[in-house]
Design an enzyme around this catalytic site. Structure first.
Site, PDB file in Angstrom:
ATOM      1  N   PHE A   1       0.807  -1.199   0.000  1.00 40.59           N
ATOM      2  CA  PHE A   1       0.000   0.000   0.000  1.00 40.59           C
ATOM      3  C   PHE A   1       0.851   1.265   0.000  1.00 40.59           C
ATOM      4  CE2 PHE A   1      -2.626   3.173   2.072  1.00 40.59           C
ATOM      5  CZ  PHE A   1      -3.894   2.922   1.585  1.00 40.59           C
TER       6      PHE A   1
ATOM      7  N   ASP B   1      -7.627  -9.896   0.329  1.00 46.53           N
ATOM      8  CA  ASP B   1      -6.211  -9.994   0.699  1.00 46.53           C
ATOM      9  C   ASP B   1      -6.071 -10.590   2.094  1.00 46.53           C
ATOM     10  OD1 ASP B   1      -3.497  -9.743   0.235  1.00 46.53           O
ATOM     11  OD2 ASP B   1      -3.396  -7.626   0.795  1.00 46.53           O
TER      12      ASP B   1
HETATM   13  P1  ADP Z   1       1.466  -6.072   4.822  1.00 45.63           P
HETATM   14  O1  ADP Z   1       0.038  -6.318   5.241  1.00 45.63           O
HETATM   15  O2  ADP Z   1       1.766  -6.722   3.513  1.00 45.63           O
HETATM   16  O3  ADP Z   1       2.436  -6.430   5.907  1.00 45.63           O
HETATM   17  P2  ADP Z   1       0.889  -3.290   5.223  1.00 45.63           P
HETATM   18  O4  ADP Z   1       1.196  -2.086   4.394  1.00 45.63           O
HETATM   19  O5  ADP Z   1      -0.547  -3.616   5.437  1.00 45.63           O
HETATM   20  O6  ADP Z   1       1.648  -4.511   4.564  1.00 45.63           O
HETATM   21  O7  ADP Z   1       1.563  -3.135   6.635  1.00 45.63           O
HETATM   22  C1  ADP Z   1       2.887  -2.663   6.808  1.00 45.63           C
HETATM   23  C2  ADP Z   1       3.298  -2.848   8.261  1.00 45.63           C
HETATM   24  O8  ADP Z   1       2.438  -2.081   9.117  1.00 45.63           O
HETATM   25  C3  ADP Z   1       3.180  -4.280   8.748  1.00 45.63           C
HETATM   26  O9  ADP Z   1       4.262  -4.538   9.599  1.00 45.63           O
HETATM   27  C4  ADP Z   1       1.899  -4.288   9.524  1.00 45.63           C
HETATM   28  O10 ADP Z   1       1.925  -5.270  10.542  1.00 45.63           O
HETATM   29  C5  ADP Z   1       1.858  -2.897  10.113  1.00 45.63           C
HETATM   30  N1  ADP Z   1       0.472  -2.459  10.332  1.00 45.63           N
HETATM   31  C6  ADP Z   1      -0.503  -2.364   9.403  1.00 45.63           C
HETATM   32  N2  ADP Z   1      -1.676  -1.956   9.935  1.00 45.63           N
HETATM   33  C7  ADP Z   1      -1.450  -1.806  11.264  1.00 45.63           C
HETATM   34  C8  ADP Z   1      -2.262  -1.432  12.397  1.00 45.63           C
HETATM   35  N3  ADP Z   1      -3.558  -1.113  12.267  1.00 45.63           N
HETATM   36  N4  ADP Z   1      -1.689  -1.413  13.609  1.00 45.63           N
HETATM   37  C9  ADP Z   1      -0.379  -1.720  13.763  1.00 45.63           C
HETATM   38  N5  ADP Z   1       0.448  -2.071  12.764  1.00 45.63           N
HETATM   39  C10 ADP Z   1      -0.071  -2.128  11.522  1.00 45.63           C
END
Ligand code: ADP
Ligand code: MG
Length: 350
Positions: A73, A183
């Site tokens: 993202f 996803d």
């Molecule tokens: P992916 O799902 O492929 O790991 P993301 O862009 O969704 O990629 O997430 C990037 C990082 O941010 C990951 O380490 C994820 O665990 C963390 N993250 C995403 N959403 C949250 C949230 N709501 N609270 C805490 N950490 C988050």
């Protein structure tokens, strides 16, 4: 035709009051009880923009903290907005046209309809380019991915079942609302004090666009993604990617991904571990599954995998049925040695 923006509720179908001096009805609209309802897309977008105003967070109001991580993202930051939040900032490199922006807004609009304890809390979004971001509650726990694959935690059968039940509850709710996750993967499932919190539902098109489709490997497939893709998705992967069209996601493709999460919980690894993407694509596309001979689990536990991974989408159970099946799994009693009751035949279940 001028409309007054009296959109006080959060429904996409919120009617707009028709001004008395301008009651001309276009052939794209219907007038009911003095309200003008849209019939076509362009009008729907106006409605969407109006109803989304209440979710629009001015970027300046956000206090952006440390970077948590980066995904398809864009980057995710810890932040503060009326409490601790997670801020997903969209990578603007890939949002350079109106269509992508509209897609982002549409996907955000699916987020705001969700209220379930196993789904991350959507708080709002920044929707004014070049600052596009999604603000959700900050998950304090770890993802299942971290627990299973990095920390190598072992989940016993009881814990596996409880976690799976919560995932199925959240997913069943999404599907009942007509929202596909698209996803579902262990990286998008947090575990906080034993409670499952699912994130990133309905955002797939944006993530796909952000990724540019060409990182990861030769097919542009991010590592660890392929084993969640149902055969119908795998089979259309190549052609559709080239045209950047939507893949044929459906409720059943979410169920397939759930099957993979169930496998990871059981085995501590991904199916088709260590195999190159081309080999996985070939096998899944042909209807071959990860062999389960080495999996130490009862027949009914394996049956869940076989059902979720059914080649034909129509043969996969929905989440209501899965909850039913999960509920019937034997609960291990601590005082007695484990016993596996007689396997429920598929015909007896349905
Ligand atoms: P992916 O799902 O492929 O790991 P993301 O862009 O969704 O990629 O997430 C990037 C990082 O941010 C990951 O380490 C994820 O665990 C963390 N993250 C995403 N959403 C949250 C949230 N709501 N609270 C805490 N950490 C988050
Ligand atoms: Mg994610």
């Amino acid at each position: 035709a001028s409309v007054s923006g009296s959109t006080s509720t959060d429904s996409d179908r919120t009617p707009v009051r028709v001004d008395s001096q301008d009651s001309q009805v276009s052939d794209t609209e219907t007038i009911t009880d003095g309200h003008r309802w849209p019939r076509q897309n362009s009008v729907c977008i106006i409605f969407l923009s109006l109803s989304m105003r209440e979710w629009d967070i001015p970027y300046d109001e956000l206090q952006i903290g440390d970077e948590i991580g980066a995904g398809r993202f864009g980057k995710v930051y810890r932040g503060y907005w009326h409490g601790d939040v997670a801020i997903k900032v969209l990578n603007m490199e890939y949002v350079n046209d109106e269509k992508t922006l509209e897609q982002f807004k549409m996907e955000v609009s699916t987020f705001r309809k969700t209220r379930h304890e196993n789904l991350v809390l959507f708080m709002g979004a920044c929707m004014k380019p070049p600052r596009l971001a999604i603000v959700t509650s900050l998950s304090k726990g770890n993802t299942l991915y971290t627990l299973i694959h990095l920390r190598k935690d072992k989940f016993n059968m009881n814990k596996t079942t409880i976690v799976a039940q919560q995932i199925a509850q959240g997913m069943g709710y999404l599907h009942a609302k007509g929202i596909l996750h698209k996803d579902l993967k262990t990286k998008n499932i947090f575990l906080e004090n034993g409670k499952v919190v699912i994130t990133d539902f309905g955002l797939f098109s944006v993530t796909k666009l952000c990724h540019g489709n060409r990182k990861g490997d030769s097919l542009g497939i991010p590592p660890g993604w392929l084993c969640y893709l149902a055969p119908e998705l795998v089979r259309s992967l190549h052609a559709h990617q080239a045209h950047n069209e939507d893949l044929p996601f459906g409720k059943a493709s979410d169920v397939y991904a759930f099957g993979t999460v169930w496998y990871e919980l059981l085995c501590g690894e991904w199916p088709f571990k260590g195999q190159p993407p081309e080999a996985i694509i070939w096998q899944v596309g042909k209807g071959m599954k990860q062999p389960l001979a080495n999996l130490q689990a009862s027949r009914d536990v394996k049956d869940i995998l076989m059902l979720c991974w059914s080649f034909h989408a129509k043969d996969r159970p929905d989440f209501i049925r899965l909850l039913n099946i999960l509920d019937k799994l034997p609960k291990k009693r601590l005082a007695r040695s484990p016993s596996h009751p007689i396997h429920l035949s598929r015909s007896a279940e349905s």
